[in-house]
Scaffold this motif. Structure first.
Motif, short mmCIF file in Angstrom:
data_model
loop_
_atom_site.label_atom_id
_atom_site.label_comp_id
_atom_site.label_asym_id
_atom_site.label_seq_id
_atom_site.Cartn_x
_atom_site.Cartn_y
_atom_site.Cartn_z
N VAL A 30 0.86 -1.19 0.00
CA VAL A 30 0.00 0.00 0.00
C VAL A 30 0.90 1.23 0.00
CG1 VAL A 30 -1.79 1.27 1.25
CG2 VAL A 30 -1.82 -1.23 1.25
N SER A 31 0.79 2.04 -1.05
CA SER A 31 1.68 3.19 -1.18
C SER A 31 1.43 4.20 -0.06
CB SER A 31 1.46 3.88 -2.54
OG SER A 31 0.12 4.29 -2.68
N ALA A 32 2.45 4.99 0.23
CA ALA A 32 2.39 5.91 1.37
C ALA A 32 1.35 7.00 1.19
CB ALA A 32 3.76 6.54 1.60
N ASP A 33 1.03 7.37 -0.06
CA ASP A 33 0.08 8.46 -0.31
C ASP A 33 -1.30 7.95 -0.74
OD1 ASP A 33 0.92 7.44 -2.69
OD2 ASP A 33 1.19 9.37 -3.69
N HIS A 34 -1.58 6.67 -0.53
CA HIS A 34 -2.87 6.13 -0.96
C HIS A 34 -3.99 6.64 -0.03
CE1 HIS A 34 -5.99 3.21 -2.03
NE2 HIS A 34 -5.31 3.05 -3.15
N PRO A 35 -5.20 6.90 -0.58
CA PRO A 35 -6.31 7.40 0.24
C PRO A 35 -6.66 6.53 1.43
CG PRO A 35 -6.85 7.64 -2.09
CD PRO A 35 -5.55 6.90 -2.02
N VAL A 36 -6.40 5.22 1.33
CA VAL A 36 -6.75 4.33 2.44
C VAL A 36 -5.94 4.67 3.69
CG1 VAL A 36 -5.10 2.47 1.97
CG2 VAL A 36 -7.31 1.93 2.99
N ARG A 37 -4.74 5.19 3.49
CA ARG A 37 -3.92 5.60 4.64
C ARG A 37 -4.48 6.87 5.29
NH1 ARG A 37 0.72 2.83 5.47
NH2 ARG A 37 1.55 1.56 3.75
N VAL A 38 -5.07 7.73 4.49
CA VAL A 38 -5.70 8.94 5.04
C VAL A 38 -6.90 8.56 5.90
CG1 VAL A 38 -6.79 11.15 4.48
CG2 VAL A 38 -4.93 10.28 3.05
N VAL A 39 -7.70 7.61 5.42
CA VAL A 39 -8.84 7.11 6.20
C VAL A 39 -8.34 6.55 7.53
CG1 VAL A 39 -10.71 5.41 6.29
CG2 VAL A 39 -10.24 6.62 4.16
N ASP A 40 -7.30 5.73 7.46
CA ASP A 40 -6.75 5.11 8.66
C ASP A 40 -6.25 6.18 9.64
OD1 ASP A 40 -5.62 2.66 10.07
OD2 ASP A 40 -3.80 3.86 9.78
N ARG A 41 -5.55 7.18 9.13
CA ARG A 41 -4.97 8.21 10.00
C ARG A 41 -6.06 9.06 10.66
NH1 ARG A 41 -1.96 10.10 6.50
NH2 ARG A 41 -3.02 12.02 5.90
N ILE A 42 -7.10 9.43 9.89
CA ILE A 42 -8.17 10.28 10.43
C ILE A 42 -8.98 9.53 11.49
CG2 ILE A 42 -10.37 11.37 9.84
CD1 ILE A 42 -9.10 12.34 7.26
N VAL A 43 -9.37 8.30 11.20
CA VAL A 43 -10.19 7.54 12.15
C VAL A 43 -9.39 7.21 13.40
CG1 VAL A 43 -11.55 5.44 12.50
CG2 VAL A 43 -11.65 6.63 10.31
N GLU A 44 -8.08 7.01 13.28
CA GLU A 44 -7.24 6.75 14.45
C GLU A 44 -7.11 7.98 15.34
OE1 GLU A 44 -5.77 4.22 15.81
OE2 GLU A 44 -6.28 2.69 14.33
#
Length: 518
Positions: A30-44
């Motif tokens: 999973v690339s560092a700038d993928h939207p799924v990482r933004v979802v993970d970071r915000i919900v965390e």
């Protein structure tokens, strides 16, 4: 190339059945700038204490609500709204596998979490995300652009209850009961002993119906010993005793569900039948749906609310009250279209010192000189003398104050209406153009609303007001277009206003995160 010499085609090797000494690392895939990482970071980063409180200790272990919330938000970002489809991608999509940590909850678990655990919890979570975006400077909480749209409910389009039909059926029953009563009185007035008079204009209920029918039956039974009773009357009484009390009880239950609405769907009683732009039969048909209100800034959704009223007029105060409650911030100004320009809304905003860049229903018409010239006889175009409290018609005659009376809108809002009558319309050459009333012209004016509209006109025609009006067109409407057309959400998946509220919250969360990573 030498003649006659051939070359073999070369293919890269595949290792489909090759065993791996070390399994692949999902985190590296999973690339560092993928939207799924933004979802993970915000919900965390948000507090889900209210959600955790929904779980009781003991029993078997549960999937973590933070993980399920991440999965739902990311699914809605990718136009996956069905719990079964979410279950499917959790078993094969690498981004969902990474987000869930290889957990694979089934569709029942997903649906119970979405429709049950998130009730009345998602809106505070959404507000936390909005505040995070505000801290990053992506939006402002002070300037709101508000509008609404109608989204179809998950309900049968042809199974409905109409409030008008209920009142008509009640009147029919009352009329037929009166006819039976009149017949009984004509032949057995002395035998009637019911203390309840069905001709009374008051409401009728099942107990009243039973009492009157029993009294009529008893009276006719006494008369039947001496003379024959019309068999049709007996048939009507038997039908009435068998069906009318149950029908009235059913009407009472339906009116409790309506709660002042004009209609509701039998398969989703919270849904109201509304006229929508997306018409599957292309004939202006009403469909069960909900009125969705949102406020935006910089095309981010700041707040949302679900309403059962088809019109926007009555939605503004409850929507903005919800906005202030959840974000703990009062906006400095609100921009909205003419659907919100009522006396009640103008006064509500004025009392809370919120600047209203809100059109009224005559604003656009008044900006057009040609239309204004043609409509010079309308009340809005008549000159008003505040000192003498009179209007002047185009013929130069005065319309004099005749007194005021109170009136109530559909919402119960009290208005003061003043009557003005022309001193004389006799022999006026403009009478046919001016009005079609018999005698002198009489107009009814809501002076408070008139003053509020004048202040709105002045505010909307300032430099800032013009800028606000222009910006409104590309603030809210593109958000609805993105959700309904680009992401194909035109019908709610869940039933009931509480569950629909959850779905709208997930849509709003998905929209804001999509815009952040765009």
């Amino acid at each position: 190339m030498a003649r006659g010499k051939s070359f073999k085609v070369s293919f890269k090797p595949t290792y489909q059945n090759q065993a791996m000494l070390f399994p692949p690392d999902l985190n590296e895939m999973v690339s560092a700038d993928h939207p799924v990482r933004v979802v993970d970071r915000i919900v965390e980063s948000i507090d889900i204490g209210l959600l955790l409180a929904r779980y009781k200790p003991g029993g078997t272990s549960s999937y973590h609500p933070r993980m399920l919330l991440k999965v739902l938000v990311y699914a809605y970002m990718n136009n996956i709204y069905s719990s079964r489809k979410i279950e499917d991608v959790l078993g094969r999509d690498i981004y969902f596998l990474w987000l869930s940590g290889m957990s694979k909850p089934d569709h029942n678990t997903i649906n119970r979490f979405r429709s049950g655990r998130l009730q009345k919890i998602l809106q505070p979570i959404f507000s936390q995300v909005v505040l995070l975006l505000c801290d990053e400077g992506l939006l402002s909480l002070k300037e709101l652009y508000t509008d609404g749209t109608k989204i179809e409910a998950n309900a049968n389009r042809y199974s409905f209850v109409w409030g008008k039909s209920i009142s008509n059926n009640r009147e029919k029953i009352k009329k037929q009961l009166n006819e039976l009563w009149q017949y009984a009185q004509s032949i057995a007035a002395a035998e009637l002993n019911s203390p309840t008079d069905p001709t009374d204009p008051g409401p009728i209920d099942s107990s009243k119906i039973k009492e009157v029918i029993d009294s009529i039956n008893q009276a006719l039974s006494e008369v039947a010993k001496q003379e024959a009773i019309d068999p049709k009357i007996r048939q009507k009484l038997n039908y009435a005793r068998k069906h009318w009390p149950d029908a009235l009880d059913r009407y009472d239950q339906q009116e409790q569900i309506l709660k002042g609405r004009k209609s509701y769907s039998k398969t989703d009683p919270d849904a109201t039948f509304m006229r929508m732009k997306e018409d599957h039969m292309k004939n202006g048909q009403l469909k069960p749906g909900y009125n969705v209100q949102i406020s935006t800034n910089n095309q981010y959704i700041l707040s949302y609310s679900i309403h059962q009223n088809p019109t926007d007029t009555l939605t503004l105060p409850p929507h903005l009250s919800s906005h202030i409650k959840h974000l703990k911030t009062k906006p400095s100004n609100v921009t909205a279209d003419a659907g919100y320009g009522s006396e009640q809304n103008y006064k509500w905003l004025e009392n809370r010192r919120i600047t209203a860049y809100v059109k009224h229903n005559q604003f656009d018409r008044n900006q057009n000189k040609n239309i204004r010239q043609k409509k010079r006889f309308t009340v809005d175009q008549l000159p008003y003398d505040k000192d003498q409290d009179t209007f002047t018609c185009p013929a130069g005659k005065k319309l004099i104050n005749q007194g005021s009376f109170k009136s109530h809108s559909h919402s119960g809002y009290e208005q003061t209406i003043t009557k003005y009558k022309c001193e004389s319309c006799a022999w006026c050459r403009l009478k046919k153009e001016c009005h079609k009333q018999k005698g002198s012209r009489v107009i009814e004016v809501n002076q408070q609303y008139r003053q509020l509209k004048k202040r709105a006109d002045k505010r909307l025609n300032t430099k800032r007001g013009i800028q606000k009006r222009k910006r409104r067109c590309f603030e809210v409407e593109p958000v609805f277009a993105n959700i309904k057309h680009n992401h194909m959400f035109k019908r709610f998946m869940l039933r009931g206003i509480e569950k629909v509220n959850i779905e709208m919250g997930l849509l709003a969360l998905a929209h804001n995160i999509r815009k952040k990573v765009a």
